[in-house]
Write a protein that holds these residues in place. Structure first.
Motif, PDB file in Angstrom:
ATOM      1  N   GLY A  98       0.970  -1.083   0.129  1.00 27.22           N
ATOM      2  CA  GLY A  98       0.013  -0.003  -0.144  1.00 27.22           C
ATOM      3  C   GLY A  98       0.825   1.377  -0.086  1.00 27.22           C
ATOM      4  N   ARG A  99       2.015   1.210   0.838  1.00 28.67           N
ATOM      5  CA  ARG A  99       2.793   2.361   0.905  1.00 28.67           C
ATOM      6  C   ARG A  99       3.589   2.675  -0.629  1.00 28.67           C
ATOM      7  NH1 ARG A  99       4.338   0.172   6.105  1.00 28.67           N
ATOM      8  NH2 ARG A  99       6.333  -0.837   5.025  1.00 28.67           N
ATOM      9  N   SER A 100       3.893   1.564  -1.194  1.00 27.23           N
ATOM     10  CA  SER A 100       4.534   1.818  -2.345  1.00 27.23           C
ATOM     11  C   SER A 100       3.620   2.144  -3.619  1.00 27.23           C
ATOM     12  CB  SER A 100       4.975   0.193  -2.832  1.00 27.23           C
ATOM     13  OG  SER A 100       5.475   0.266  -4.267  1.00 27.23           O
ATOM     14  N   LEU A 101       2.285   1.850  -3.413  1.00 32.10           N
ATOM     15  CA  LEU A 101       1.250   2.377  -4.505  1.00 32.10           C
ATOM     16  C   LEU A 101       1.007   3.847  -4.204  1.00 32.10           C
ATOM     17  CD1 LEU A 101      -1.303  -0.494  -4.358  1.00 32.10           C
ATOM     18  CD2 LEU A 101      -0.105   0.236  -6.339  1.00 32.10           C
ATOM     19  N   ALA A 102       0.991   4.240  -2.810  1.00 30.24           N
ATOM     20  CA  ALA A 102       0.686   5.658  -2.211  1.00 30.24           C
ATOM     21  C   ALA A 102       1.668   6.498  -2.938  1.00 30.24           C
ATOM     22  CB  ALA A 102       0.484   5.394  -1.081  1.00 30.24           C
ATOM     23  N   GLY A 146       1.857   7.485  -6.422  1.00 34.00           N
ATOM     24  CA  GLY A 146       0.744   8.408  -7.021  1.00 34.00           C
ATOM     25  C   GLY A 146      -0.211   7.665  -7.629  1.00 34.00           C
ATOM     26  N   ALA A 147      -0.568   6.246  -7.177  1.00 31.90           N
ATOM     27  CA  ALA A 147      -1.565   5.481  -7.690  1.00 31.90           C
ATOM     28  C   ALA A 147      -2.845   5.865  -7.157  1.00 31.90           C
ATOM     29  CB  ALA A 147      -1.114   4.164  -7.390  1.00 31.90           C
ATOM     30  N   VAL A 148      -2.974   6.559  -6.046  1.00 30.99           N
ATOM     31  CA  VAL A 148      -4.143   6.923  -5.376  1.00 30.99           C
ATOM     32  C   VAL A 148      -4.735   8.125  -6.178  1.00 30.99           C
ATOM     33  CG1 VAL A 148      -5.743   7.652  -3.495  1.00 30.99           C
ATOM     34  CG2 VAL A 148      -3.661   5.883  -3.274  1.00 30.99           C
ATOM     35  N   GLU A 149      -6.190   8.154  -6.873  1.00 34.02           N
ATOM     36  CA  GLU A 149      -6.534   9.296  -7.567  1.00 34.02           C
ATOM     37  C   GLU A 149      -7.831   9.633  -7.079  1.00 34.02           C
ATOM     38  OE1 GLU A 149      -6.490   7.909 -11.613  1.00 34.02           O
ATOM     39  OE2 GLU A 149      -4.208   8.512 -11.895  1.00 34.02           O
ATOM     40  N   ASP A 150      -8.328  10.956  -7.271  1.00 31.61           N
ATOM     41  CA  ASP A 150      -9.868  11.298  -7.053  1.00 31.61           C
ATOM     42  C   ASP A 150     -10.065  10.873  -5.835  1.00 31.61           C
ATOM     43  OD1 ASP A 150      -9.630  11.939  -9.546  1.00 31.61           O
ATOM     44  OD2 ASP A 150     -10.726  10.171 -10.376  1.00 31.61           O
ATOM     45  N   ARG A 172      -4.695   2.953  -9.177  1.00 37.97           N
ATOM     46  CA  ARG A 172      -4.191   2.253 -10.183  1.00 37.97           C
ATOM     47  C   ARG A 172      -3.235   1.187  -9.811  1.00 37.97           C
ATOM     48  NH1 ARG A 172      -0.971   5.306 -12.249  1.00 37.97           N
ATOM     49  NH2 ARG A 172      -1.184   7.130 -11.188  1.00 37.97           N
ATOM     50  N   ASP A 173      -3.171  -0.103 -10.326  1.00 39.06           N
ATOM     51  CA  ASP A 173      -2.310  -1.007  -9.908  1.00 39.06           C
ATOM     52  C   ASP A 173      -2.007  -1.749 -11.218  1.00 39.06           C
ATOM     53  OD1 ASP A 173      -0.814  -2.978  -8.693  1.00 39.06           O
ATOM     54  OD2 ASP A 173      -2.207  -3.738  -7.530  1.00 39.06           O
ATOM     55  N   GLY A 174      -0.848  -1.397 -11.827  1.00 32.00           N
ATOM     56  CA  GLY A 174      -0.408  -2.203 -13.107  1.00 32.00           C
ATOM     57  C   GLY A 174      -1.577  -1.561 -14.267  1.00 32.00           C
ATOM     58  N   SER A 175      -2.235  -2.265 -14.812  1.00 29.85           N
ATOM     59  CA  SER A 175      -3.051  -2.083 -15.863  1.00 29.85           C
ATOM     60  C   SER A 175      -4.625  -1.776 -15.335  1.00 29.85           C
ATOM     61  CB  SER A 175      -3.117  -3.119 -17.089  1.00 29.85           C
ATOM     62  OG  SER A 175      -3.601  -4.249 -16.701  1.00 29.85           O
ATOM     63  N   ARG A 176      -4.893  -2.108 -14.124  1.00 30.30           N
ATOM     64  CA  ARG A 176      -6.274  -2.118 -13.597  1.00 30.30           C
ATOM     65  C   ARG A 176      -6.219  -0.933 -12.870  1.00 30.30           C
ATOM     66  NH1 ARG A 176      -8.727  -7.243 -13.287  1.00 30.30           N
ATOM     67  NH2 ARG A 176     -10.410  -5.835 -12.479  1.00 30.30           N
ATOM     68  N   HIS A 206      -5.666   4.818   2.949  1.00 28.24           N
ATOM     69  CA  HIS A 206      -5.214   5.303   4.160  1.00 28.24           C
ATOM     70  C   HIS A 206      -3.962   6.135   4.274  1.00 28.24           C
ATOM     71  CE1 HIS A 206      -7.798   2.778   6.913  1.00 28.24           C
ATOM     72  NE2 HIS A 206      -8.015   1.991   5.887  1.00 28.24           N
ATOM     73  N   TYR A 207      -3.006   5.572   3.626  1.00 30.68           N
ATOM     74  CA  TYR A 207      -1.685   6.364   3.617  1.00 30.68           C
ATOM     75  C   TYR A 207      -1.750   7.834   3.214  1.00 30.68           C
ATOM     76  CZ  TYR A 207       0.964   2.677   5.665  1.00 30.68           C
ATOM     77  OH  TYR A 207       1.444   1.430   6.415  1.00 30.68           O
ATOM     78  N   VAL A 208      -2.558   8.071   1.878  1.00 31.72           N
ATOM     79  CA  VAL A 208      -2.718   9.231   1.169  1.00 31.72           C
ATOM     80  C   VAL A 208      -3.604  10.003   2.260  1.00 31.72           C
ATOM     81  CG1 VAL A 208      -3.461  10.208  -0.819  1.00 31.72           C
ATOM     82  CG2 VAL A 208      -2.177   8.322  -1.068  1.00 31.72           C
ATOM     83  N   LEU A 209      -4.601   9.338   2.795  1.00 36.85           N
ATOM     84  CA  LEU A 209      -5.485  10.191   3.742  1.00 36.85           C
ATOM     85  C   LEU A 209      -4.519  10.730   4.858  1.00 36.85           C
ATOM     86  CD1 LEU A 209      -8.107  11.470   4.401  1.00 36.85           C
ATOM     87  CD2 LEU A 209      -8.708   9.294   5.707  1.00 36.85           C
ATOM     88  N   ALA A 210      -3.746  10.013   5.340  1.00 37.25           N
ATOM     89  CA  ALA A 210      -2.666  10.422   6.436  1.00 37.25           C
ATOM     90  C   ALA A 210      -2.101  11.833   5.941  1.00 37.25           C
ATOM     91  CB  ALA A 210      -1.835   9.410   6.926  1.00 37.25           C
ATOM     92  N   THR A 211      -1.672  12.207   4.839  1.00 35.88           N
ATOM     93  CA  THR A 211      -1.183  13.089   4.326  1.00 35.88           C
ATOM     94  C   THR A 211      -2.176  14.368   4.230  1.00 35.88           C
ATOM     95  OG1 THR A 211       0.640  11.877   3.301  1.00 35.88           O
ATOM     96  CG2 THR A 211       0.373  14.093   2.341  1.00 35.88           C
ATOM     97  N   ALA A 212      -3.370  13.873   3.666  1.00 39.03           N
ATOM     98  CA  ALA A 212      -4.434  15.169   3.321  1.00 39.03           C
ATOM     99  C   ALA A 212      -4.956  15.479   4.977  1.00 39.03           C
ATOM    100  CB  ALA A 212      -5.367  14.329   2.717  1.00 39.03           C
ATOM    101  N   LEU A 213      -4.685  14.758   5.898  1.00 44.05           N
ATOM    102  CA  LEU A 213      -5.161  15.197   7.111  1.00 44.05           C
ATOM    103  C   LEU A 213      -4.161  15.985   7.616  1.00 44.05           C
ATOM    104  CD1 LEU A 213      -6.437  11.820   8.747  1.00 44.05           C
ATOM    105  CD2 LEU A 213      -7.858  13.878   8.321  1.00 44.05           C
ATOM    106  N   ASP A 214      -2.855  16.196   7.404  1.00 47.35           N
ATOM    107  CA  ASP A 214      -1.856  16.902   7.653  1.00 47.35           C
ATOM    108  C   ASP A 214      -2.252  18.224   7.281  1.00 47.35           C
ATOM    109  OD1 ASP A 214      -0.001  15.335   8.816  1.00 47.35           O
ATOM    110  OD2 ASP A 214       1.133  14.926   6.983  1.00 47.35           O
ATOM    111  N   ASP A 215      -2.829  18.603   6.069  1.00 52.51           N
ATOM    112  CA  ASP A 215      -3.297  19.898   5.562  1.00 52.51           C
ATOM    113  C   ASP A 215      -4.637  20.509   6.096  1.00 52.51           C
ATOM    114  OD1 ASP A 215      -0.996  19.913   3.884  1.00 52.51           O
ATOM    115  OD2 ASP A 215      -1.921  18.959   2.306  1.00 52.51           O
TER     116      ASP A 215
END
Length: 266
Positions: free
Chosen positions: A32-36, A39-43, A56-60, A140-149
């Motif tokens: 999950g950290r690697s995907l985050a 930049g695989a987490v969008e919208d 996004r994970d590979g072609s899916r 979850h990880y990307v949300l942690a960063t968004a919560l910082d802001d």
């Protein structure tokens, strides 16, 4: 990307996830950290009770949802009373910060902001059976960063957005009834499609600078955020429809018979 969670509340959210590591195989945390980080987490969008995103994970690409129970009005009234009773809590919140012992105060009132064990659920379109899967973990990880802001994403997730909560807090401190909250959007039922086409000048005078959407959330929806009264599923469907419309508009902008623009699409 720096370590997820630079503020204490961002780190607290991250630890709430990582504390579950004993209940499922640890490989999903680094995945999950690697995907985050890639930049695989969008919208990503946060509404009462849910965080939605595409991963996004590979072609899916997978639709992911995180789910947390929402507090009712009575519970929030107890929370506001507890916060207003501590001056430094009220001051910190009005300054856009969370005091470090805020969850202790709210926990005593029965309304802890951070998820307790078994409260936080997730859904994902992948075939993984474990929850959270690597895709949900990335959100979850990307949300942690968004919560910082914006720590008020956490209160929104629990059912109170920033303006509503601060209005209630000021009212509790002053003894005056809260002023009506200023709406940051219109309920879907009040939107009128016809008004979107009202212009103060001929449409031909408007210079168009189309930009390839590339599967991203349309800018207007990103800036406006979820409309009040729309639930997480409806918001996800609305984003999907808007994304398809943006892709169609782009294809028309590139056709000779499509929308005119003042140069090659950018």
């Amino acid at each position: 990307m720096p370590e997820f969670g630079a503020t204490w509340w961002g780190r607290r959210w991250r630890r709430a996830l990582e504390s579950l590591g004993a209940t499922y195989p640890n490989p999903r945390l680094p995945q999950g950290r690697s995907l985050a980080r890639k930049g695989a987490v969008e919208d990503m969008a946060v509404v009462a009770g849910a965080v939605t995103a595409r991963v996004r994970d590979g072609s899916r690409t997978y639709d992911v949802g995180l789910h947390l129970p929402v507090f009712g009005d009575d519970e929030w009234a107890a929370a506001v009373t507890a916060l207003a009773g501590r001056l430094r809590h009220a001051v910190a919140l009005l300054e856009g910060r969370l005091p470090e012992d805020v969850d202790d105060t709210l926990g005593e009132a029965g309304v802890p902001l951070f998820p307790r064990r078994d409260e936080l659920g997730s859904t994902c379109g992948c075939s993984g059976r474990a929850h959270p899967c690597a895709h949900a973990t990335a959100v979850h990880y990307v949300l942690a960063t968004a919560l910082d802001d914006d720590p008020f994403l956490l209160t929104r997730l629990r059912g109170r957005d920033r303006d509503h909560l601060l209005a209630e807090l000021r009212a509790e401190r002053s003894g005056e009834p809260p002023a009506p909250a200023v709406s940051d959007g219109l309920p879907v039922v009040e939107m009128e499609a016809g008004s979107l086409f009202t212009a103060g000048a001929p449409l031909a005078s408007i210079a168009a600078h189309p930009r390839e959407p590339g599967g991203r959330m349309p800018e207007a929806l990103r800036l406006l955020g979820p409309a009040q009264g729309i639930d997480a599923d409806d918001w996800r469907h609305l984003v999907a429809v808007a994304r398809r419309a943006a892709d169609r508009a782009w294809s028309l902008a590139g056709d000779d018979g499509g929308a005119a623009h003042d140069g090659p699409p950018r």
